[in-house]
Motif scaffolding. Structure first.
Motif, PDB file in Angstrom:
ATOM      1  N   UNK A  30       0.817  -1.212   0.000  1.00  0.00           N
ATOM      2  CA  UNK A  30       0.000   0.000   0.000  1.00  0.00           C
ATOM      3  C   UNK A  30       0.856   1.270   0.000  1.00  0.00           C
ATOM      4  N   UNK A  31       2.076   1.145   0.460  1.00  0.00           N
ATOM      5  CA  UNK A  31       2.985   2.289   0.474  1.00  0.00           C
ATOM      6  C   UNK A  31       3.350   2.707  -0.952  1.00  0.00           C
ATOM      7  N   UNK A  32       3.434   1.733  -1.853  1.00  0.00           N
ATOM      8  CA  UNK A  32       3.789   1.998  -3.247  1.00  0.00           C
ATOM      9  C   UNK A  32       2.698   2.818  -3.931  1.00  0.00           C
ATOM     10  N   UNK A  33       1.454   2.394  -3.742  1.00  0.00           N
ATOM     11  CA  UNK A  33       0.318   3.119  -4.315  1.00  0.00           C
ATOM     12  C   UNK A  33      -0.975   2.583  -3.706  1.00  0.00           C
ATOM     13  N   UNK A  34      -2.040   3.385  -3.763  1.00  0.00           N
ATOM     14  CA  UNK A  34      -3.331   2.893  -3.276  1.00  0.00           C
ATOM     15  C   UNK A  34      -3.755   1.654  -4.077  1.00  0.00           C
ATOM     16  N   UNK A  35      -4.419   0.747  -3.436  1.00  0.00           N
ATOM     17  CA  UNK A  35      -4.859  -0.496  -4.089  1.00  0.00           C
ATOM     18  C   UNK A  35      -6.301  -0.801  -3.718  1.00  0.00           C
ATOM     19  N   UNK A  36      -6.984  -1.429  -4.639  1.00  0.00           N
ATOM     20  CA  UNK A  36      -8.291  -1.972  -4.304  1.00  0.00           C
ATOM     21  C   UNK A  36      -8.069  -3.263  -3.524  1.00  0.00           C
ATOM     22  N   UNK A  37      -9.114  -3.732  -2.898  1.00  0.00           N
ATOM     23  CA  UNK A  37      -8.999  -4.995  -2.175  1.00  0.00           C
ATOM     24  C   UNK A  37      -8.605  -6.119  -3.131  1.00  0.00           C
ATOM     25  N   UNK A  38      -9.188  -6.118  -4.314  1.00  0.00           N
ATOM     26  CA  UNK A  38      -8.852  -7.145  -5.304  1.00  0.00           C
ATOM     27  C   UNK A  38      -7.391  -7.099  -5.719  1.00  0.00           C
ATOM     28  N   UNK A  39      -6.858  -5.893  -5.892  1.00  0.00           N
ATOM     29  CA  UNK A  39      -5.441  -5.751  -6.249  1.00  0.00           C
ATOM     30  C   UNK A  39      -4.540  -6.217  -5.115  1.00  0.00           C
ATOM     31  N   UNK A  40      -4.956  -5.922  -3.898  1.00  0.00           N
ATOM     32  CA  UNK A  40      -4.176  -6.363  -2.750  1.00  0.00           C
ATOM     33  C   UNK A  40      -4.217  -7.886  -2.637  1.00  0.00           C
ATOM     34  N   UNK A  41      -5.366  -8.479  -2.884  1.00  0.00           N
ATOM     35  CA  UNK A  41      -5.478  -9.946  -2.872  1.00  0.00           C
ATOM     36  C   UNK A  41      -4.588 -10.569  -3.947  1.00  0.00           C
ATOM     37  N   UNK A  42      -4.537  -9.950  -5.126  1.00  0.00           N
ATOM     38  CA  UNK A  42      -3.700 -10.461  -6.213  1.00  0.00           C
ATOM     39  C   UNK A  42      -2.217 -10.371  -5.848  1.00  0.00           C
ATOM     40  N   UNK A  43      -1.854  -9.336  -5.101  1.00  0.00           N
ATOM     41  CA  UNK A  43      -0.459  -9.165  -4.691  1.00  0.00           C
ATOM     42  C   UNK A  43      -0.073 -10.130  -3.574  1.00  0.00           C
ATOM     43  N   UNK A  44      -1.074 -10.702  -2.913  1.00  0.00           N
ATOM     44  CA  UNK A  44      -0.846 -11.638  -1.808  1.00  0.00           C
ATOM     45  C   UNK A  44      -1.577 -12.950  -2.097  1.00  0.00           C
ATOM     46  N   UNK A  45      -1.157 -13.674  -3.132  1.00  0.00           N
ATOM     47  CA  UNK A  45      -1.908 -14.853  -3.585  1.00  0.00           C
ATOM     48  C   UNK A  45      -1.973 -15.996  -2.575  1.00  0.00           C
ATOM     49  N   UNK A  46      -1.111 -15.973  -1.562  1.00  0.00           N
ATOM     50  CA  UNK A  46      -1.134 -17.038  -0.560  1.00  0.00           C
ATOM     51  C   UNK A  46      -2.249 -16.849   0.473  1.00  0.00           C
ATOM     52  N   UNK A  47      -2.951 -15.703   0.404  1.00  0.00           N
ATOM     53  CA  UNK A  47      -4.037 -15.415   1.343  1.00  0.00           C
ATOM     54  C   UNK A  47      -5.374 -15.369   0.623  1.00  0.00           C
ATOM     55  N   UNK A  48      -6.423 -15.863   1.281  1.00  0.00           N
ATOM     56  CA  UNK A  48      -7.743 -15.728   0.672  1.00  0.00           C
ATOM     57  C   UNK A  48      -8.307 -14.343   1.001  1.00  0.00           C
ATOM     58  N   UNK A  49      -9.346 -13.952   0.303  1.00  0.00           N
ATOM     59  CA  UNK A  49      -9.908 -12.603   0.417  1.00  0.00           C
ATOM     60  C   UNK A  49     -10.359 -12.277   1.847  1.00  0.00           C
ATOM     61  N   UNK A  50     -10.973 -13.239   2.512  1.00  0.00           N
ATOM     62  CA  UNK A  50     -11.437 -13.020   3.876  1.00  0.00           C
ATOM     63  C   UNK A  50     -10.271 -12.702   4.806  1.00  0.00           C
ATOM     64  N   UNK A  51      -9.174 -13.411   4.657  1.00  0.00           N
ATOM     65  CA  UNK A  51      -7.995 -13.170   5.483  1.00  0.00           C
ATOM     66  C   UNK A  51      -7.414 -11.786   5.213  1.00  0.00           C
ATOM     67  N   UNK A  52      -7.360 -11.403   3.957  1.00  0.00           N
ATOM     68  CA  UNK A  52      -6.867 -10.066   3.599  1.00  0.00           C
ATOM     69  C   UNK A  52      -7.744  -8.999   4.261  1.00  0.00           C
TER      70      UNK A  52
END
Length: 72
Positions: A30-52
């Motif tokens: 998030x420090x790099x740039x604002x992200x949507x929840x979906x973009x953040x989930x894509x950047x953290x593929x080892x986590x499911x959406x609920x965990x994110x």
């Protein structure tokens, strides 16, 4: 509740948020740039959406990020 106790509670929330390597990773993203929840989930593929989302709530409560709803 005294002002000191309020500050301690706020400090505790920040330390709790930063104690997790996953949340620190999210903050780095998030420090790099604002992200949507979906973009953040894509950047953290080892986590499911609920965990994110759970991690995001902890970070938000610590006032380290702020969120906004778009498109409702």
């Amino acid at each position: 509740m005294t002002e000191g106790e309020v500050n301690e509670d706020a400090d505790d929330r920040v330390f709790k948020a930063l104690a997790s390597a996953t949340r620190r990773r999210m903050l780095d993203e998030l420090k790099v740039s604002p992200r949507t929840t979906g973009e953040l989930c894509a950047a953290l593929p080892d986590l499911d959406r609920t965990t994110v989302l759970q991690h995001l709530r902890v970070i938000e409560r610590a006032a380290l990020v702020s969120g906004r709803l778009i498109g409702l």
